[in-house]
Design a protein around this motif. Structure first.
Motif, PDB file in Angstrom:
ATOM      1  N   MET A  22       0.826  -1.221   0.000  1.00 37.71           N
ATOM      2  CA  MET A  22       0.000   0.000   0.000  1.00 37.71           C
ATOM      3  C   MET A  22       0.859   1.269   0.000  1.00 37.71           C
ATOM      4  SD  MET A  22      -3.309  -0.098  -0.119  1.00 37.71           S
ATOM      5  CE  MET A  22      -4.309  -1.510  -0.569  1.00 37.71           C
ATOM      6  N   VAL A  64      -3.678   1.320   6.219  1.00 35.55           N
ATOM      7  CA  VAL A  64      -4.804   1.015   5.328  1.00 35.55           C
ATOM      8  C   VAL A  64      -5.450  -0.321   5.691  1.00 35.55           C
ATOM      9  CG1 VAL A  64      -5.496   0.628   2.937  1.00 35.55           C
ATOM     10  CG2 VAL A  64      -3.789   2.375   3.453  1.00 35.55           C
ATOM     11  N   ALA A 100      -7.602  -0.457   8.834  1.00 33.24           N
ATOM     12  CA  ALA A 100      -8.875   0.258   8.649  1.00 33.24           C
ATOM     13  C   ALA A 100      -9.916  -0.680   8.038  1.00 33.24           C
ATOM     14  CB  ALA A 100      -8.666   1.484   7.767  1.00 33.24           C
ATOM     15  N   TYR A 101      -9.512  -1.437   7.029  1.00 34.83           N
ATOM     16  CA  TYR A 101     -10.442  -2.380   6.387  1.00 34.83           C
ATOM     17  C   TYR A 101     -10.764  -3.547   7.320  1.00 34.83           C
ATOM     18  CZ  TYR A 101     -10.521   0.121   2.005  1.00 34.83           C
ATOM     19  OH  TYR A 101     -10.753   1.084   1.050  1.00 34.83           O
ATOM     20  N   LEU A 158     -10.878  -3.426  10.577  1.00 33.21           N
ATOM     21  CA  LEU A 158     -11.834  -2.920  11.584  1.00 33.21           C
ATOM     22  C   LEU A 158     -13.249  -2.913  11.026  1.00 33.21           C
ATOM     23  CD1 LEU A 158      -9.964   0.111  13.195  1.00 33.21           C
ATOM     24  CD2 LEU A 158     -10.800  -1.908  14.396  1.00 33.21           C
ATOM     25  N   ALA A 159     -13.377  -2.528   9.749  1.00 30.45           N
ATOM     26  CA  ALA A 159     -14.699  -2.495   9.121  1.00 30.45           C
ATOM     27  C   ALA A 159     -15.287  -3.902   9.061  1.00 30.45           C
ATOM     28  CB  ALA A 159     -14.590  -1.898   7.722  1.00 30.45           C
ATOM     29  N   LEU A 191     -18.676  -4.671  11.251  1.00 31.06           N
ATOM     30  CA  LEU A 191     -19.906  -5.054  10.556  1.00 31.06           C
ATOM     31  C   LEU A 191     -20.234  -6.522  10.813  1.00 31.06           C
ATOM     32  CD1 LEU A 191     -19.170  -2.344   8.992  1.00 31.06           C
ATOM     33  CD2 LEU A 191     -20.364  -3.343   7.071  1.00 31.06           C
ATOM     34  N   ALA A 241     -11.972  -0.037  -4.497  1.00 29.70           N
ATOM     35  CA  ALA A 241     -11.402   0.818  -3.443  1.00 29.70           C
ATOM     36  C   ALA A 241      -9.957   0.434  -3.143  1.00 29.70           C
ATOM     37  CB  ALA A 241     -12.252   0.704  -2.178  1.00 29.70           C
ATOM     38  N   LEU A 242      -9.704  -0.871  -3.075  1.00 30.67           N
ATOM     39  CA  LEU A 242      -8.374  -1.321  -2.632  1.00 30.67           C
ATOM     40  C   LEU A 242      -7.371  -1.440  -3.781  1.00 30.67           C
ATOM     41  CD1 LEU A 242      -9.368  -3.990   0.022  1.00 30.67           C
ATOM     42  CD2 LEU A 242      -7.868  -2.051   0.418  1.00 30.67           C
ATOM     43  N   ARG A 280      -7.168   5.430   0.473  1.00 32.52           N
ATOM     44  CA  ARG A 280      -8.083   4.280   0.432  1.00 32.52           C
ATOM     45  C   ARG A 280      -8.850   4.125   1.747  1.00 32.52           C
ATOM     46  NH1 ARG A 280      -6.600   2.213  -4.316  1.00 32.52           N
ATOM     47  NH2 ARG A 280      -4.397   2.384  -4.871  1.00 32.52           N
ATOM     48  N   ILE A 281      -8.314   4.703   2.815  1.00 31.80           N
ATOM     49  CA  ILE A 281      -9.040   4.683   4.099  1.00 31.80           C
ATOM     50  C   ILE A 281     -10.342   5.471   3.959  1.00 31.80           C
ATOM     51  CG2 ILE A 281      -8.921   5.373   6.549  1.00 31.80           C
ATOM     52  CD1 ILE A 281      -5.894   4.904   6.421  1.00 31.80           C
ATOM     53  N   TYR A 295     -12.547   5.313   1.751  1.00 33.41           N
ATOM     54  CA  TYR A 295     -13.685   4.501   1.306  1.00 33.41           C
ATOM     55  C   TYR A 295     -14.360   3.757   2.457  1.00 33.41           C
ATOM     56  CZ  TYR A 295     -11.358   5.594  -3.050  1.00 33.41           C
ATOM     57  OH  TYR A 295     -10.762   6.268  -4.079  1.00 33.41           O
ATOM     58  N   ILE A 296     -13.720   3.711   3.613  1.00 34.64           N
ATOM     59  CA  ILE A 296     -14.371   3.193   4.825  1.00 34.64           C
ATOM     60  C   ILE A 296     -14.801   4.373   5.694  1.00 34.64           C
ATOM     61  CG2 ILE A 296     -14.059   1.841   6.954  1.00 34.64           C
ATOM     62  CD1 ILE A 296     -13.954   0.064   4.552  1.00 34.64           C
ATOM     63  N   PHE A 331     -20.892   2.333  13.516  1.00 37.40           N
ATOM     64  CA  PHE A 331     -20.369   3.111  12.392  1.00 37.40           C
ATOM     65  C   PHE A 331     -19.595   4.341  12.879  1.00 37.40           C
ATOM     66  CE2 PHE A 331     -23.530   0.974   9.493  1.00 37.40           C
ATOM     67  CZ  PHE A 331     -22.586   0.480   8.607  1.00 37.40           C
ATOM     68  N   LEU A 374     -16.317   3.179  14.057  1.00 38.17           N
ATOM     69  CA  LEU A 374     -15.508   2.833  12.881  1.00 38.17           C
ATOM     70  C   LEU A 374     -14.947   4.097  12.229  1.00 38.17           C
ATOM     71  CD1 LEU A 374     -14.586   0.505  11.018  1.00 38.17           C
ATOM     72  CD2 LEU A 374     -16.681   0.834   9.710  1.00 38.17           C
ATOM     73  N   LEU A 434     -12.132   5.476  14.535  1.00 40.12           N
ATOM     74  CA  LEU A 434     -10.916   4.652  14.515  1.00 40.12           C
ATOM     75  C   LEU A 434     -10.193   4.738  13.168  1.00 40.12           C
ATOM     76  CD1 LEU A 434     -12.278   1.552  16.481  1.00 40.12           C
ATOM     77  CD2 LEU A 434     -10.529   3.154  17.259  1.00 40.12           C
ATOM     78  N   THR A 435     -10.966   4.682  12.063  1.00 41.52           N
ATOM     79  CA  THR A 435     -10.304   4.792  10.757  1.00 41.52           C
ATOM     80  C   THR A 435      -9.741   6.199  10.565  1.00 41.52           C
ATOM     81  OG1 THR A 435     -12.445   5.264   9.727  1.00 41.52           O
ATOM     82  CG2 THR A 435     -11.668   2.998   9.590  1.00 41.52           C
ATOM     83  N   PHE A 476     -22.841   0.083   2.811  1.00 39.33           N
ATOM     84  CA  PHE A 476     -23.095   0.357   4.239  1.00 39.33           C
ATOM     85  C   PHE A 476     -24.579   0.650   4.472  1.00 39.33           C
ATOM     86  CE2 PHE A 476     -18.667   1.752   6.004  1.00 39.33           C
ATOM     87  CZ  PHE A 476     -18.142   0.548   5.596  1.00 39.33           C
TER      88      PHE A 476
END
Lengths: 72, 237
Positions: free
Chosen positions: A10, A17, A20-21, A23-24, A28, B36-37, B51-52, B54-55, B99, B102, B105-106, B207
């Motif tokens: 990355m 990066v 972050a993904y 955690l999502a 969820l 996104a990735l 890219r972070i 997109y979350i 959310f 999230l 944190l992000t 989401f």
């Protein structure tokens, strides 16, 4: 062509990066599983309550299930 | 609106919507995540950390959206005693809290490499943290009374009072100096590269549809809880 190393790296920001993904996915995923499990447990509890009880009170419990089932 | 105040009728409608929402949600993730990735361009200044976004941005949007639903549901409950609106409000709280957490944190993971710090006590970040605490307060207050009705009423009032925070969050980057960048969507147009919009919209869609699926599931659980309570009451009498 995208190389696998470049994706994992990355651009040197992999340590920010990817978490972050992750955690999502965890956030969820956990909430989905907890909610689905609570529906399942509540349904099982309601089914158990609606079962006619053995013994002299079985009549009233059958009535209880019927009333609750008509929707609140 | 009033036809849907009947939980049984609402659940019937929910059962029709849910599989469609779940299928579309999976589709949005299937397309959104790889774009996104992998396929969206890195930012010319921020590199791959963009890219972070997109979350982070969809999570922030959902944090505000869930609170909006919660406040509207609470108002309907207080004014018209709409039971399903209250159930939707109560179901939105944990989703919104997740959310918002999230998003925070992000944001920290994005702030560390770009600002040199994960956290600053500026208006945008602080008001978002307040939103998270409002969610926790709403959930805690709802369960703090012996009578569920009293808890619901107190929590609904808190949700309405707390909704003053929504415009504060939205306009915080305009009203105060902030490290946080201004909104990418404004009257002046969109301030991100066009190539970044498809993954952003796909993740927002994913989401949003996830919310629909989980909120309907959670309303179903609440209807079952109400039925269990009624069944137990009938048993004791």
């Amino acid at each position: 062509m995208i190389s696998l190393e470049a994706v994992i790296d990355m651009g040197g920001y992999a340590a920010f990066v990817w978490p972050a993904y992750a955690l999502a996915v965890v956030g969820l995923g956990v909430l989905f599983i907890l909610t689905a499990r609570s529906v399942k447990m509540q349904q099982a509890e309601l089914d158990r309550l609606r079962l006619p009880r053995s013994g002299p009170t079985s009549g009233s419990s059958g009535q209880a299930g019927g009333t609750a089932g008509s929707g609140t | 609106m009033h036809a849907l105040a009947n939980p049984t009728r609402f659940l019937k409608l929910a059962a029709t919507i849910q599989p469609w929402a779940a299928g579309l949600c999976i589709l949005c993730f299937l397309f959104g995540l790889p774009i996104a990735l992998l396929f969206s361009p890195p930012d010319y200044q921020q590199g791959d950390t963009v890219r972070i976004m997109y979350i982070h941005v969809p999570a922030a949007w959902m944090g505000l959206f869930c609170y909006g639903v919660m406040a509207a549901g609470s108002a309907s409950y207080l004014i018209w005693r709409h039971p399903v609106a209250n159930m939707i409000a109560k179901s939105s709280a944990p989703i919104g809290a997740m959310f918002t957490a999230l998003c925070l944190l992000t944001g920290m993971l994005w702030g560390q490499p770009m600002w040199g710090t994960p956290w600053v006590w500026d208006a945008r970040l602080t008001s978002m943290l307040v939103l998270f605490f409002l969610y926790l307060g709403y959930i805690a207050l709802g369960g703090a009374f012996d009578s569920p009705e009293q808890g619901d009423k107190a929590a609904a009032i808190l949700a309405l009072v707390g909704s003053v925070n929504l415009p504060i969050i939205k306009f915080s980057v305009d009203w105060w100096n902030s490290l946080h960048q201004p909104s990418i969507f404004s009257m002046a147009g969109i301030s991100v590269d066009a190539a970044m919009l498809p993954p952003l919209f796909l993740m927002v869609g994913a989401f949003q549809l996830y919310y629909v699926v989980v909120v309907l599931m959670s309303v179903r659980a609440q209807v079952l809880t109400a039925k269990i309570r009624a069944a137990k009451l009938m048993r004791t009498t």
